[in-house]
Design a protein around this motif. Structure first.
Motif: not given
Length: 112
Positions: A9, A11, A53, A55, A57
């Motif tokens: 992930l 992030q 946060s 993230a 994509t």
């Protein structure tokens, strides 16, 4: 310094200078410290437990193991006010971040 492991992930969390509203539009720019290439990230963000946060994509093609970046997060809605400045390191997914040494990484077997 923020660390992103490839194939996991993508992030990272940070404590911003100014917290954005959930309706604000942010800009996250990365500058490769070796090639000076600028990257505009495609991302989503949220604010939870005093952390911002981010993230990612759409992972940039420039993300390779060992690359280091300067992070600049700006709030476009609020006159491009600076939200966060920092550093980012991209490593392989099985890298021991605690004992990391900056060198060329390989998956070869070590023999002596």
């Amino acid at each position: 310094m923020k660390v992103i492991k490839l194939n996991q992930l993508e992030q990272f969390n940070c404590i911003p200078r100014q917290y954005p509203n959930s309706t604000d539009e942010l800009s996250v720019k990365l500058k490769n410290e070796l090639t000076n290439t600028m990257i505009d990230l495609v991302f989503t963000f949220s604010v939870t437990a005093s952390y911002l946060s981010i993230a990612i994509t759409d992972v940039p093609a420039d993300f390779e193991s060992g690359n280091r970046y300067e992070i600049t997060i700006s709030n476009i809605t609020n006159n491009n006010n600076l939200v966060y400045l920092g550093k980012l390191l991209v490593v392989d997914e099985n890298t021991d971040v605690q004992n990391y040494e900056y060198k060329q990484q390989s998956n070869s077997r070590y023999e002596y």
